[in-house]
Write a protein that holds these residues in place. Sequence first.
Motif, PDB file in Angstrom:
ATOM      1  N   LEU A   1      36.798  44.139  34.169  1.00 57.49           N
ATOM      2  CA  LEU A   1      36.428  43.317  33.017  1.00 57.49           C
ATOM      3  C   LEU A   1      34.917  43.086  32.981  1.00 57.49           C
ATOM      4  N   GLU A   2      34.344  42.772  34.138  1.00 52.74           N
ATOM      5  CA  GLU A   2      32.914  42.488  34.186  1.00 52.74           C
ATOM      6  C   GLU A   2      32.094  43.713  33.806  1.00 52.74           C
ATOM      7  N   ARG A   3      32.507  44.914  34.276  1.00 50.07           N
ATOM      8  CA  ARG A   3      31.790  46.134  33.910  1.00 50.07           C
ATOM      9  C   ARG A   3      31.851  46.345  32.399  1.00 50.07           C
ATOM     10  N   ARG A   4      33.038  46.130  31.841  1.00 54.25           N
ATOM     11  CA  ARG A   4      33.186  46.318  30.385  1.00 54.25           C
ATOM     12  C   ARG A   4      32.331  45.322  29.605  1.00 54.25           C
ATOM     13  N   ILE A   5      32.272  44.051  30.093  1.00 53.67           N
ATOM     14  CA  ILE A   5      31.499  43.027  29.394  1.00 53.67           C
ATOM     15  C   ILE A   5      30.010  43.312  29.513  1.00 53.67           C
ATOM     16  N   LEU A   6      29.556  43.736  30.700  1.00 56.26           N
ATOM     17  CA  LEU A   6      28.137  44.035  30.885  1.00 56.26           C
ATOM     18  C   LEU A   6      27.726  45.235  30.028  1.00 56.26           C
ATOM     19  N   GLU A   7      28.625  46.200  29.914  1.00 52.81           N
ATOM     20  CA  GLU A   7      28.341  47.356  29.064  1.00 52.81           C
ATOM     21  C   GLU A   7      28.251  46.913  27.602  1.00 52.81           C
TER      22      GLU A   7
ATOM     23  N   LYS B   1      47.423  40.355  46.065  1.00 57.15           N
ATOM     24  CA  LYS B   1      47.252  39.751  44.744  1.00 57.15           C
ATOM     25  C   LYS B   1      45.787  39.504  44.447  1.00 57.15           C
ATOM     26  N   GLU B   2      45.078  38.975  45.463  1.00 56.65           N
ATOM     27  CA  GLU B   2      43.656  38.704  45.272  1.00 56.65           C
ATOM     28  C   GLU B   2      42.881  40.001  45.055  1.00 56.65           C
ATOM     29  N   ALA B   3      43.282  41.062  45.763  1.00 57.05           N
ATOM     30  CA  ALA B   3      42.617  42.358  45.585  1.00 57.05           C
ATOM     31  C   ALA B   3      42.849  42.889  44.172  1.00 57.05           C
ATOM     32  N   GLU B   4      44.089  42.730  43.680  1.00 54.44           N
ATOM     33  CA  GLU B   4      44.395  43.169  42.315  1.00 54.44           C
ATOM     34  C   GLU B   4      43.585  42.374  41.299  1.00 54.44           C
ATOM     35  N   LEU B   5      43.533  41.040  41.521  1.00 53.56           N
ATOM     36  CA  LEU B   5      42.756  40.208  40.610  1.00 53.56           C
ATOM     37  C   LEU B   5      41.281  40.598  40.657  1.00 53.56           C
ATOM     38  N   ALA B   6      40.771  40.863  41.879  1.00 49.00           N
ATOM     39  CA  ALA B   6      39.364  41.233  42.018  1.00 49.00           C
ATOM     40  C   ALA B   6      39.077  42.540  41.293  1.00 49.00           C
ATOM     41  N   ASN B   7      40.001  43.499  41.391  1.00 50.56           N
ATOM     42  CA  ASN B   7      39.816  44.782  40.704  1.00 50.56           C
ATOM     43  C   ASN B   7      39.813  44.602  39.192  1.00 50.56           C
TER      44      ASN B   7
ATOM     45  N   ILE C   1      39.600  37.189  30.724  1.00 48.73           N
ATOM     46  CA  ILE C   1      40.015  36.311  31.832  1.00 48.73           C
ATOM     47  C   ILE C   1      41.414  35.776  31.569  1.00 48.73           C
ATOM     48  N   GLU C   2      41.701  35.393  30.323  1.00 50.87           N
ATOM     49  CA  GLU C   2      43.029  34.864  29.999  1.00 50.87           C
ATOM     50  C   GLU C   2      44.100  35.947  30.162  1.00 50.87           C
ATOM     51  N   TRP C   3      43.751  37.220  29.927  1.00 49.94           N
ATOM     52  CA  TRP C   3      44.727  38.294  30.141  1.00 49.94           C
ATOM     53  C   TRP C   3      45.036  38.459  31.621  1.00 49.94           C
ATOM     54  N   ILE C   4      43.996  38.333  32.467  1.00 48.29           N
ATOM     55  CA  ILE C   4      44.200  38.469  33.911  1.00 48.29           C
ATOM     56  C   ILE C   4      44.956  37.262  34.457  1.00 48.29           C
ATOM     57  N   PHE C   5      44.677  36.091  33.930  1.00 51.27           N
ATOM     58  CA  PHE C   5      45.333  34.851  34.384  1.00 51.27           C
ATOM     59  C   PHE C   5      46.059  34.237  33.185  1.00 51.27           C
TER      60      PHE C   5
ATOM     61  N   VAL D   1      50.280  20.282  35.775  1.00 47.55           N
ATOM     62  CA  VAL D   1      49.377  19.729  36.787  1.00 47.55           C
ATOM     63  C   VAL D   1      48.987  20.858  37.735  1.00 47.55           C
ATOM     64  N   MET D   2      47.699  20.994  38.013  1.00 50.00           N
ATOM     65  CA  MET D   2      47.244  22.156  38.781  1.00 50.00           C
ATOM     66  C   MET D   2      46.032  21.773  39.626  1.00 50.00           C
ATOM     67  N   VAL D   3      46.133  22.075  40.936  1.00 41.70           N
ATOM     68  CA  VAL D   3      45.015  21.887  41.865  1.00 41.70           C
ATOM     69  C   VAL D   3      44.508  23.264  42.266  1.00 41.70           C
ATOM     70  N   PRO D   4      43.208  23.552  42.146  1.00 45.82           N
ATOM     71  CA  PRO D   4      42.714  24.899  42.442  1.00 45.82           C
ATOM     72  C   PRO D   4      42.754  25.221  43.924  1.00 45.82           C
ATOM     73  N   GLU D   5      43.092  26.480  44.223  1.00 37.95           N
ATOM     74  CA  GLU D   5      42.985  26.971  45.585  1.00 37.95           C
ATOM     75  C   GLU D   5      41.608  27.584  45.787  1.00 37.95           C
ATOM     76  N   GLN D   6      41.316  27.932  47.037  1.00 33.57           N
ATOM     77  CA  GLN D   6      39.970  28.402  47.350  1.00 33.57           C
ATOM     78  C   GLN D   6      39.624  29.687  46.583  1.00 33.57           C
ATOM     79  N   HIS D   7      40.584  30.618  46.475  1.00 36.34           N
ATOM     80  CA  HIS D   7      40.281  31.867  45.765  1.00 36.34           C
ATOM     81  C   HIS D   7      40.065  31.625  44.282  1.00 36.34           C
ATOM     82  N   GLU D   8      40.758  30.598  43.736  1.00 41.11           N
ATOM     83  CA  GLU D   8      40.557  30.282  42.325  1.00 41.11           C
ATOM     84  C   GLU D   8      39.169  29.689  42.089  1.00 41.11           C
TER      85      GLU D   8
END
Length: 1001
Positions: free
Chosen positions: A257-263, A246-252, A283-287, A389-396
């Motif tokens: 997204l970052e490449r598109r935004i920088l472009e 899941k983290e790998a998918e989110l990272a991809n 970001i809202e689409w990914i999460f 109610v939401m507590v962030p995890e380390q990857h978040e």
Amino acid sequence: MTFREIEVIFDAQPVPCLLLSLQHELHITFANRALANALNAAQSSFADLSYNDFLQKYFKAETRHLLRQSVIDVVNSKEVYPEKLFAIINDSMWGIDTYPMLNEDNGLMCIVQNFHSVGGTGADDYRHKSFDLFNYSPVPTWAYDAITLKFLAANQAAQEVYGYTLEEYLNTTVRALWHPTDVPALKQAIDEKVTKGLPNDQELRLVTKSGEIIDVIVNSKILPSWGPNVRIVMAHDITAQLKSAKEAELANNLERLERRILELNSRAGTPLIDVLNNYIEGIEWIFPEMICSLMRVEDNRLYNWASSSLPRAYSASIEGVTIGEKVGSCGTCAYLKQPVISADITIDDRWDDYREAALSNGLRACWSYPIMNSKNEVVATFGLYYKQVMVPEQHEIKIIERAAALLKVIIENREYAATLEETMRLMTQGQELAHFGNWAWDVVNNKVTWSDTLYSIYGLNKGEFEATFEGYQELLHAEDRQRVYEIISGVLANKQDVSFEERIIRPNGEVRYLRSWGTLKSDSNGMPLKMVGACLDITENKRIEQDLEMLKNRYSDLFQLSPHPMFVYDIETLNYLDVNDAAIQIYGYSTDEFKAMNLLDIRPAEDVPMFKQIIQGEIKQGIQHTGISRHIKRNGQLMSVLTRGNPITYDGRAARIVIAIDYTDKLKAEEALKTSERRFRALIQEGSDLVCIIDSEGNYKYVSPNAVTIAGVTAEELTGTNISRYLSAADAEVLSTVLADISEHQRIELQPILFTDDSGTGRWLQTVITDLRDDPAIEGIVLNSRDVTRRVEQDNIIKEHLERYNIVSKATSDAIWDLNIVTGEVKWNHGINGIFGHRDLNNSYQWWYDRVHPDDVEEVVANAEFSMESRLSRFMNEYRFRCADGSYKTVLDRCFLIFDDDGKPVRMIGAIQDITDRMNYIHAIEHRNATLQEIAWTQSHIVRAPLARIMGLLDLLNHSPCDQDSKLMLEYLNLSAKELDDIIHNIINKSQPVDLKTKTV
């Protein structure tokens, strides 16, 4: 794991084993059924059997020592005994393993010995190995009944991972581990595969005893050796794999997204707001569970920047709020410059003022991260909202930091681009304003490029002059041409940067002075390619330098002849370079002594650290500094001086010229004035007097802050109103008359007047009026008022009591007196003359004291003092008081005490009543009582004694024989004796003393 759980596990094993306890001398605490069967003994026969007895009974002598030593080694090492021992039991060969059983704290619980049959087909050894494979497998494994779903066994991994003991497993079903959302799929698997005896491989979630959810792949098969309905299940934990995937998918997704935004950001003309909105929406689409918000921070306030998904009503409610320590997540984040996690808005006190706005829009959690610029300033906050109610995890947290870092890059990139554009524009303008031009000389092709400003400096038209090195030389002043040529030739030869001054001649013949800089660029072989440089028109500076040189002598005179001390010092060393005559005269040092000193030498040691900070932080930074400091004269005297300085160049050194003005007397005067002002302010604000300033018509111009305490009205309410509003008509008329005459008297003290506030509460104020209308600092009439309400009310009460006292005094014959305890003065009414004959009175306490009988005075004074100490308002004294003729009268003095608000006696009022006649009457009765008691004693003892004897003789005669006449005479005698006895008794009764307690006088 408890001993009971251990016993259950070992008892289920097909491998014979026993447990040895360490609490006492080695003894068997448990032997399983397999061991009892192998030794043809009852299982109960091993209970509390000592290990020595066990060895003695079942093993030969040569084996006992080895077995006993293996146990001792395991106890000492807490490790498995490295060798397998062999022994013959019941004509069969057995292999024996010895190992420790440890608790969670690595403490030794017991020693285990397993017995494996070596002979035969090896089936037992196979069963033993099979059980070890099940029990010690690292994969959680269970055996369960496919019909009832009850657990039949669970290995150690299953117990450790899922938190249930073996006993708890054996008393529950597999449903205890099912996740509620996976129940339908599990029921389907049971119906389609389990009940049919088919293998089942399935991905699902299991729940531990503590509630933790574990993603697993389960492998389920039948276990024929345990029965037709028994299945074995292994659960392989894939939680980490799924999380990584899941983290790998989110990272991809984030990377795309970052490449598109920088472009997008790199495209010229793309507005920054479009870039930010695209990134936030991505970001809202990914999460999908996130609602993102980017708030801009300007002037310590928050403004919406990019928050398209945030409810508009909520965005409007926080628009423009000032950042602070308790301003939601984003406001607090911007204020503290650190991430702020609000996992639950309903209980987070940082949301107290914004909780209703958030909750009404369905927002329950908010995490905020600051976006900092290179100056460590917060330029924006990146907020993530959740509807639960939401507590962030380390990857978040890492994702948030990653997004914040990219936002920082985008925002700073735009700011840098804008700054660069503005800088280029300003640089062009600056060159024009500063007469600063640049040039470039292509050495190989002999082409020269000039900036527009440089053409202007030379007074040339760009279209009419072709810039070449030779053309440039033709414009130089004839006297400078050869020197400049050699300088430039030197740069081409030694390739070192150069700075020099030169003169040029404009076409109109005007001479201009230039400061020029040049640097050379060469190829890889060191051959000159290009020289670039700049020229600054310093003609005006040169003229100024000439003017300064002319003025130098004039300024030298001003320096030396100044009445105030002046000196020049080196900025780096702080050494004195020059001082004027005033400094020598006032400080007492000679010129040579000054030049051997530095600035630190004339300052007190305790002032040096602060002075060094000023030198480093202001003076060396070129900041103009003016301040007051303390200097030490040669004679050790301290003086306060105001110093002002400016940077100068002195003999080629960076220096400052300073003037020192003696402020010692002025500072003392200012401190005295401040002290006076503080005292006055304390008197006005904290004193017991109300200070007001009114104009001639009685309008309040100023009211001291303590007005509400003294007058019951605030200073703000009084200011601007007329004083007559709060006075009765009569008091207002009196005040009006006083104000009209105040200019003649300057100062008038008024009798108490009643000041009534708007609520109807009245206060008596005693006021002193002073006319200060001619004082420019006051320009009004000053009223000093003091609250005397208690005093006036007390005086009214006393006045009323005095009126009653005077009425009573006239109506009674008693001597009425009034003692002022504070002053010792006593007032008497006419009764002191009527009763005691005193006409000439001394109205003092001592006069009364001297006329109390000496035997009574101590008791009377003690009674009065006791009443005052006990705060008794009423008491009485009975004593003798001397008359004017020297005789004494007995008096009853009834006293009344009056106390002040603090409980201290202030007045004593009394009434003296003459009780001499009553006391004489009582004494007469007491004398009569004594006489009567004496008569009664005489009657009862002297008179009645002969009668008693006669009555005794008559009693004898009455019982003696006698004739009729004698008997008649005896009767008469008896009758007479009895009558006489009754008379005596009656006399005794009437002579009893009078009871003074019941007798009315």
